[in-house]
Enzyme design. Structure first.
Site, PDB file in Angstrom:
ATOM      1  N   LYS A   1       2.989  -5.964  -3.023  1.00  0.00           N
ATOM      2  CA  LYS A   1       3.806  -4.868  -2.345  1.00  0.00           C
ATOM      3  C   LYS A   1       4.738  -5.238  -1.400  1.00  0.00           C
ATOM      4  O   LYS A   1       6.031  -4.635  -1.253  1.00  0.00           O
ATOM      5  CB  LYS A   1       2.861  -3.618  -1.727  1.00  0.00           C
TER       6      LYS A   1
ATOM      7  N   GLN B   1      -4.556  -0.041   1.796  1.00  0.00           N
ATOM      8  CA  GLN B   1      -5.125  -0.334   0.452  1.00  0.00           C
ATOM      9  C   GLN B   1      -6.730   0.089   0.216  1.00  0.00           C
ATOM     10  O   GLN B   1      -7.551  -0.452   1.310  1.00  0.00           O
ATOM     11  CB  GLN B   1      -4.912  -1.887   0.412  1.00  0.00           C
TER      12      GLN B   1
ATOM     13  N   ASP C   1       1.270   7.209  -0.956  1.00  0.00           N
ATOM     14  CA  ASP C   1       0.300   7.224  -2.140  1.00  0.00           C
ATOM     15  C   ASP C   1       0.091   8.483  -2.728  1.00  0.00           C
ATOM     16  O   ASP C   1      -0.308   8.578  -3.880  1.00  0.00           O
ATOM     17  CB  ASP C   1      -1.052   6.560  -1.616  1.00  0.00           C
TER      18      ASP C   1
END
Ligand code: NAP
Length: 283
Positions: free
Chosen positions: A53, A97, A120
């Site tokens: 990422k 994460q 997200d």
């Protein structure tokens, strides 16, 4: 034999366009769109995902800042960091994460992220907005799946879609998104009786289970589109999807490979969400 939906190439195209958008943003606002990534602990797979990422952000003109916290971090400490980032003007997107260590309640942490920075798309506010077709930030993997299906040029309206897997992160939001495209959606899971029956009439099949090659081509309707979300690491270190690629490719018209299908699109959609959040923040 199916046409392969090349997620890597499609994602590269998307990223090219996002880079231009990020540059325009930077010119206008004198700073880049910013993504904060929080990694708690040393899970090897998570470390690779975070590194990927970071690299993708760098290439696309997004300023990524990674916060690496030890595995014994207290939930309160993590939430305090999120609150600090929520009020930072340089940070437009916050990503935690997953998975998180056992002492931390994942849902509490995800709910601490400002819905405006929830790149997200996991916050209950954004999940609710998704149900009403009005979410600014939609979850990256399902959003990427829809984009991949659309590249085939098939008409989605009126198609029968079967989604296998009902997680909050993938299967459930994807079912909502397919319904929004006017598909007739069947959401299957571990308690589904006779999966084969549902697959017989499926024009679109998305498999998001996390079990290596559980879906065999013999189940599929000829000419269908198959999207394989699964990422499964085998004992020899190789990675495969949830779909048995060779037998499915014999039956399907379009299919995504693993690796090189949904994975690269998920990252591209994260970059897109960061830019969307940055533009909305400065609108
Ligand atoms: P998850 O939370 O573990 O959910 C798995 C789902 O599969 C559950 O709904 C479960 O049903 C269902 N299931 C399990 N066994 C089944 C069976 N035999 N038949 C039908 N359904 C079954 O997983 P997830 O987070 O959604 O992820 C799924 C897979 O996608 C994993 O391999 C993950 O690594 C991968 N993934 C890939 C990306 C990417 O970017 N490519 C992104 C996210 C996830 P129940 O609800 O009844 O338990």
């Amino acid at each position: 034999m199916a046409t392969i939906i090349d997620g890597k190439a499609i994602a590269a195209e998307v990223r090219g366009r996002l880079k231009e958008r990020a540059e325009q943003f930077a010119q206008k606002h004198s700073h880049k769109p910013g993504l904060a990534v929080i990694l708690v602990g040393d899970d090897p797979a998570s470390k690779i995902y975070v590194r990927n990422k970071e690299k993708a952000c760098e290439k696309s003109g997004i300023a990524a800042s990674t916060y690496r916290l030890s595995a014994d971090t207290a939930q309160s400490e993590l939430i305090a960091l999120i609150e600090k980032l929520n009020s930072s003007a340089d940070v437009h997107g916050i990503l935690v994460q997953l998975p998180l260590p056992a002492q931390i309640e994942t849902q509490r942490v995800l709910e601490a992220i400002s819905p405006l920075k929830d790149v997200d798309g996991f916050h209950p506010y954004n999940a609710g907005k998704l149900l009403q077709s009005s979410a600014l930030l939609e979850p990256c993997t399902p959003k990427g799946c829809i984009r991949l299906i659309k590249t085939t040029g098939i008409e989605l309206s009126g198609k029968n879609a079967v989604v296998i897997g009902r997680s909050n992160l993938v299967g459930k939001p994807l079912a909502v998104m397919l319904e929004r495209e006017n598909c007739t959606v069947t959401l299957c899971h571990s308690k589904t009786k006779d999966l084969e029956y549902h697959l017989k009439n499926a024009d679109i099949v998305v498999c998001a289970v996390g079990k290596a090659r559980i879906l065999d081509g013999s189940f599929l309707k000829p000419g269908c589109t198959v999207i394989d979300v699964g990422i499964n690491r085998l004992s020899d270190g190789t990675v495969c999807g949830d779909v048995d690629f060779d037998s499915a490719a014999e039956k399907a018209a379009f299919i995504t490979p693993v690796p090189g299908g949904v994975g690269p699109m998920t990252i591209a959609m994260l970059l897109e969400n960061t830019i969307i959040a940055a533009e909305a923040f400065n609108a």
